[in-house]
Motif scaffolding. Sequence first.
Motif, PDB file in Angstrom:
ATOM      1  N   ASP A   1      59.157   6.289  23.003  1.00 38.90           N
ATOM      2  CA  ASP A   1      57.764   6.738  22.953  1.00 38.90           C
ATOM      3  C   ASP A   1      56.895   5.988  23.955  1.00 38.90           C
ATOM      4  O   ASP A   1      55.977   6.572  24.561  1.00 38.90           O
ATOM      5  CB  ASP A   1      57.198   6.552  21.541  1.00 38.90           C
ATOM      6  CG  ASP A   1      57.876   7.462  20.524  1.00 38.90           C
ATOM      7  OD1 ASP A   1      58.404   8.517  20.945  1.00 38.90           O
ATOM      8  OD2 ASP A   1      57.884   7.110  19.330  1.00 38.90           O
ATOM      9  N   ASN A   2      57.161   4.701  24.131  1.00 39.43           N
ATOM     10  CA  ASN A   2      56.378   3.890  25.065  1.00 39.43           C
ATOM     11  C   ASN A   2      56.516   4.405  26.486  1.00 39.43           C
ATOM     12  O   ASN A   2      55.539   4.506  27.232  1.00 39.43           O
ATOM     13  CB  ASN A   2      56.826   2.435  24.967  1.00 39.43           C
ATOM     14  CG  ASN A   2      56.025   1.533  25.880  1.00 39.43           C
ATOM     15  OD1 ASN A   2      54.812   1.670  25.989  1.00 39.43           O
ATOM     16  ND2 ASN A   2      56.699   0.607  26.554  1.00 39.43           N
ATOM     17  N   TRP A   3      57.732   4.747  26.868  1.00 43.94           N
ATOM     18  CA  TRP A   3      57.971   5.260  28.219  1.00 43.94           C
ATOM     19  C   TRP A   3      57.289   6.607  28.415  1.00 43.94           C
ATOM     20  O   TRP A   3      56.700   6.862  29.469  1.00 43.94           O
ATOM     21  CB  TRP A   3      59.474   5.388  28.458  1.00 43.94           C
ATOM     22  CG  TRP A   3      60.136   4.091  28.800  1.00 43.94           C
ATOM     23  CD1 TRP A   3      59.698   2.833  28.505  1.00 43.94           C
ATOM     24  CD2 TRP A   3      61.377   3.937  29.497  1.00 43.94           C
ATOM     25  NE1 TRP A   3      60.578   1.897  28.968  1.00 43.94           N
ATOM     26  CE2 TRP A   3      61.626   2.542  29.584  1.00 43.94           C
ATOM     27  CE3 TRP A   3      62.298   4.808  30.034  1.00 43.94           C
ATOM     28  CZ2 TRP A   3      62.761   2.017  30.205  1.00 43.94           C
ATOM     29  CZ3 TRP A   3      63.436   4.303  30.647  1.00 43.94           C
ATOM     30  CH2 TRP A   3      63.662   2.923  30.730  1.00 43.94           C
ATOM     31  N   ARG A   4      57.376   7.483  27.425  1.00 40.24           N
ATOM     32  CA  ARG A   4      56.750   8.794  27.555  1.00 40.24           C
ATOM     33  C   ARG A   4      55.225   8.669  27.660  1.00 40.24           C
ATOM     34  O   ARG A   4      54.575   9.420  28.395  1.00 40.24           O
ATOM     35  CB  ARG A   4      57.146   9.696  26.379  1.00 40.24           C
ATOM     36  CG  ARG A   4      58.602  10.134  26.400  1.00 40.24           C
ATOM     37  CD  ARG A   4      58.827  11.323  25.475  1.00 40.24           C
ATOM     38  NE  ARG A   4      58.575  10.960  24.089  1.00 40.24           N
ATOM     39  CZ  ARG A   4      59.504  10.503  23.259  1.00 40.24           C
ATOM     40  NH1 ARG A   4      60.757  10.340  23.682  1.00 40.24           N
ATOM     41  NH2 ARG A   4      59.195  10.215  22.006  1.00 40.24           N
ATOM     42  N   SER A   5      54.656   7.717  26.933  1.00 36.97           N
ATOM     43  CA  SER A   5      53.215   7.487  27.024  1.00 36.97           C
ATOM     44  C   SER A   5      52.826   7.017  28.419  1.00 36.97           C
ATOM     45  O   SER A   5      51.827   7.474  28.989  1.00 36.97           O
ATOM     46  CB  SER A   5      52.792   6.451  25.982  1.00 36.97           C
ATOM     47  OG  SER A   5      51.417   6.164  26.076  1.00 36.97           O
ATOM     48  N   LEU A   6      53.616   6.120  28.990  1.00 35.97           N
ATOM     49  CA  LEU A   6      53.349   5.657  30.356  1.00 35.97           C
ATOM     50  C   LEU A   6      53.508   6.799  31.361  1.00 35.97           C
ATOM     51  O   LEU A   6      52.796   6.848  32.371  1.00 35.97           O
ATOM     52  CB  LEU A   6      54.285   4.502  30.717  1.00 35.97           C
ATOM     53  CG  LEU A   6      53.993   3.155  30.044  1.00 35.97           C
ATOM     54  CD1 LEU A   6      55.098   2.151  30.373  1.00 35.97           C
ATOM     55  CD2 LEU A   6      52.639   2.614  30.490  1.00 35.97           C
ATOM     56  N   ALA A   7      54.443   7.705  31.104  1.00 35.40           N
ATOM     57  CA  ALA A   7      54.625   8.856  31.995  1.00 35.40           C
ATOM     58  C   ALA A   7      53.375   9.727  32.007  1.00 35.40           C
ATOM     59  O   ALA A   7      52.932  10.191  33.075  1.00 35.40           O
ATOM     60  CB  ALA A   7      55.840   9.673  31.564  1.00 35.40           C
ATOM     61  N   TRP A   8      52.770   9.959  30.825  1.00 33.89           N
ATOM     62  CA  TRP A   8      51.525  10.738  30.763  1.00 33.89           C
ATOM     63  C   TRP A   8      50.401  10.012  31.506  1.00 33.89           C
ATOM     64  O   TRP A   8      49.607  10.645  32.209  1.00 33.89           O
ATOM     65  CB  TRP A   8      51.125  10.983  29.320  1.00 33.89           C
ATOM     66  CG  TRP A   8      51.886  12.073  28.644  1.00 33.89           C
ATOM     67  CD1 TRP A   8      52.812  11.948  27.655  1.00 33.89           C
ATOM     68  CD2 TRP A   8      51.800  13.476  28.924  1.00 33.89           C
ATOM     69  NE1 TRP A   8      53.318  13.175  27.300  1.00 33.89           N
ATOM     70  CE2 TRP A   8      52.699  14.135  28.055  1.00 33.89           C
ATOM     71  CE3 TRP A   8      51.055  14.238  29.809  1.00 33.89           C
ATOM     72  CZ2 TRP A   8      52.872  15.506  28.064  1.00 33.89           C
ATOM     73  CZ3 TRP A   8      51.215  15.614  29.825  1.00 33.89           C
ATOM     74  CH2 TRP A   8      52.113  16.240  28.964  1.00 33.89           C
ATOM     75  N   GLY A   9      50.325   8.700  31.342  1.00 30.73           N
ATOM     76  CA  GLY A   9      49.297   7.940  32.060  1.00 30.73           C
ATOM     77  C   GLY A   9      49.478   8.006  33.563  1.00 30.73           C
ATOM     78  O   GLY A   9      48.509   8.163  34.314  1.00 30.73           O
ATOM     79  N   GLY A  10      50.725   7.889  34.029  1.00 28.32           N
ATOM     80  CA  GLY A  10      50.985   8.004  35.460  1.00 28.32           C
ATOM     81  C   GLY A  10      50.689   9.382  36.002  1.00 28.32           C
ATOM     82  O   GLY A  10      50.153   9.538  37.106  1.00 28.32           O
ATOM     83  N   ALA A  11      51.013  10.419  35.224  1.00 25.96           N
ATOM     84  CA  ALA A  11      50.708  11.795  35.650  1.00 25.96           C
ATOM     85  C   ALA A  11      49.206  12.004  35.777  1.00 25.96           C
ATOM     86  O   ALA A  11      48.730  12.650  36.719  1.00 25.96           O
ATOM     87  CB  ALA A  11      51.303  12.787  34.658  1.00 25.96           C
ATOM     88  N   LEU A  12      48.457  11.457  34.819  1.00 24.25           N
ATOM     89  CA  LEU A  12      46.993  11.579  34.887  1.00 24.25           C
ATOM     90  C   LEU A  12      46.446  10.839  36.106  1.00 24.25           C
ATOM     91  O   LEU A  12      45.538  11.336  36.791  1.00 24.25           O
ATOM     92  CB  LEU A  12      46.367  11.022  33.613  1.00 24.25           C
ATOM     93  CG  LEU A  12      44.840  11.116  33.518  1.00 24.25           C
ATOM     94  CD1 LEU A  12      44.396  12.572  33.475  1.00 24.25           C
ATOM     95  CD2 LEU A  12      44.344  10.379  32.277  1.00 24.25           C
TER      96      LEU A  12
END
Length: 291
Positions: free
Chosen positions: A257-268
Amino acid sequence: MNNFSLEAVSLNAIYRKRLRWHKIGITLSFLAMSVGLFFLLWILATLLMKGFGAISLSMFTQSTPAPGNDGGGLWNAIVGSVMLVGLATAISTPIGILAGIYLAEYGEKNWFAQVTRFVVDIMLSAPSIVIGLFVYAIYVANLKHFSGWAGTFAISLIAIPVVVRTTDNMLKLVPKNLLEAAFALGAPRWKVATMIRLRAVKAGVVTGALLALARISGETAPLLFTALNNQFFSTNMNMPIANLPVVIYQFAMSPYDNWRSLAWGGALLITFSVLTLNILSRTLFRQKTPH
């Protein structure tokens, strides 16, 4: 009923038929636009809702976490992306501008310029993964290791055609009487091209460079075959280097979950960076047709 009345009735029937098809076309166009805007707004809304939750100070101060670890950030990937995109822009911008000047000045009846335009058009439409495989075959495979320089060369090949085409098109907007006046004063051709013609459309050329920068900021496929990724902070361009697109790709498919959250932040972060570049290119550097 005379001939004039028959002709008027016929014209009215044709007009009504054309008006009916016009309304049908406008309606279909509006529906297509509405569908496109709906999905675009849906994507942006999802990105905002999930991306803002991942934005924090640690995302800009810590490197990517190891598998299973909590916390972490994208600092190494942000720095790596800035290095890759910055160096690619430094390489592609002068090459693209000089090539665009050559095409505009000598490309009317020059077979080599016509071939160059054809190659540029092919590169504009070529899938980025093909360019990544090309650089992998001639660079990574021969040196037997991934590197930041390979990634820089790959995205440079994507940016160069954008700058070339924009520069070529903008230089064609310069009025011929301005060029003829410069030639009449005895100015050499190279000086007319650089000091007069290029200066007249410098805003449009800068816009092309910014659009090329926005184009390569989110490229993932070429970097997968060239720069790869690095879990740790590194500025060594001769080794694999972290970058946002590849980190987003890998983290989005992870079970953490932590990695997926960082992926959303990077995409934004990438989305807003590209949006800012596009706004700058269309406002601060807006190009008007020279008179």
